[in-house]
Design an enzyme around this catalytic site. Structure first.
Site, PDB file in Angstrom:
ATOM      1  CB  SER A 217      -0.960   0.003   1.197  1.00 40.84           C
ATOM      2  OG  SER A 217      -2.018  -0.901   0.976  1.00 40.84           O
TER       3      SER A 217
ATOM      4  CE  LYS B 146      -4.091   1.282  -0.760  1.00 39.39           C
ATOM      5  NZ  LYS B 146      -4.543   0.545   0.425  1.00 39.39           N
TER       6      LYS B 146
ATOM      7  CB  SER C 238      -4.213   2.026   4.023  1.00 32.13           C
ATOM      8  OG  SER C 238      -3.389   1.390   3.055  1.00 32.13           O
TER       9      SER C 238
ATOM     10  CD  GLU D 265      -4.275  -2.590  -2.120  1.00 27.61           C
ATOM     11  OE1 GLU D 265      -3.981  -3.810  -2.076  1.00 27.61           O
ATOM     12  OE2 GLU D 265      -3.894  -1.749  -1.307  1.00 27.61           O
TER      13      GLU D 265
END
Length: 250
Positions: free
Chosen positions: A22, A25, A83, A119
């Site tokens: 993550s 991001k 997240s 994701e």
């Protein structure tokens, strides 16, 4: 560890590829803000979604699924601060897909970092797989350009830094080792899937008093699979935060 004023850096395995998880991001959100700065994206635009778009970790999109959609700005904040995986996927789709996001990274001066999947699949990176990877040095340099350079307008950069400071994930990682009175912001990444080893990542920018900011990009592959995030893995990153603080003032 990267000095944003001089470009000086130090580290370990800085040019090896690691799964972003993550941490992608952070530059994704920066890419969205940059598109808005350049008049190609309206942060008020509402992106529609349904329950089928939700992921197991969707703290903002899950709570508001009944609304039918959320604005780009709200989704970007959710992707950075909490997240939210579904929020990130919606932003990736809005920018044209993973290849288009990678093209945005190239436009921001990063020739290494690449996004290939959505994701949660992007977290499944096996040894030797270059998909959805970066190197610690490439990410540190990209974050330097995002947080202290001219890639973003001043108001967009300040907004992203505020979101990084308000990020609620990773309190036991890099920021646990950085002095509490230093202004710091971060973005974590966690990989935990059967068939591969746990990844415990964190990227941070910190502002030591009286000197230039320091960027820390930490990618830790634990070499083992466990069913949950291990405190001992996060403690490795906390220790790195302490090392970064010593390096910053040394």
């Amino acid at each position: 560890l990267l000095d944003t004023a001089t470009g000086e850096f130090t580290g370990h395995r800085v040019d090896e590829h690691f799964a972003m998880c993550s941490t992608f991001k952070l530059p994704l959100v920066a890419a969205c803000l940059r598109e808005a700065d350049q008049g190609r994206l309206d942060l008020a635009e509402v992106l529609p979604y349904s329950r089928s778009d939700l992921l197991p970790w969707a703290p903002v999109t899950g709570r508001h699924v009944g609304q039918g959609g959320l604005s780009v700005a709200v989704l970007a904040q959710a992707a950075q601060e909490l997240s939210d995986g579904a929020a990130a996927n919606l932003l990736v789709r809005r920018l044209g897909g993973p290849a288009s996001v990678t093209a945005r990274f190239r436009d921001m001066g990063d020739a290494v970092t690449r996004l290939d999947r959505y994701e949660p699949d992007l977290g499944l990176v096996l040894s030797g797989d270059l998909r959805d990877t970066t190197t610690p040095l490439a990410m540190a340099q990209l974050v330097r350009r995002i947080t202290t350079g001219t890639l973003l307008r001043t108001d967009s950069r300040d907004r992203l830094l505020r979101w990084m400071e308000n990020t609620r994930t990773g309190t036991r990682r890099l920021r646990a080792g950085l002095p509490a009175h230093w202004r710091s912001g971060n973005k974590t990444g966690t990989g935990r899937a059967e068939g591969t080893t746990n990844k415990c990542n964190d990227v941070a920018v910190t502002f030591p008093p009286g000197r230039s900011p320091i960027v820390v990009a930490a990618y830790f592959d634990s070499g083992e699979y466990t069913a949950q995030v291990e405190a001992r893995h996060e403690a490795v990153l906390a220790q790195l935060g302490r090392i970064a603080a010593e390096w910053a003032v040394g």
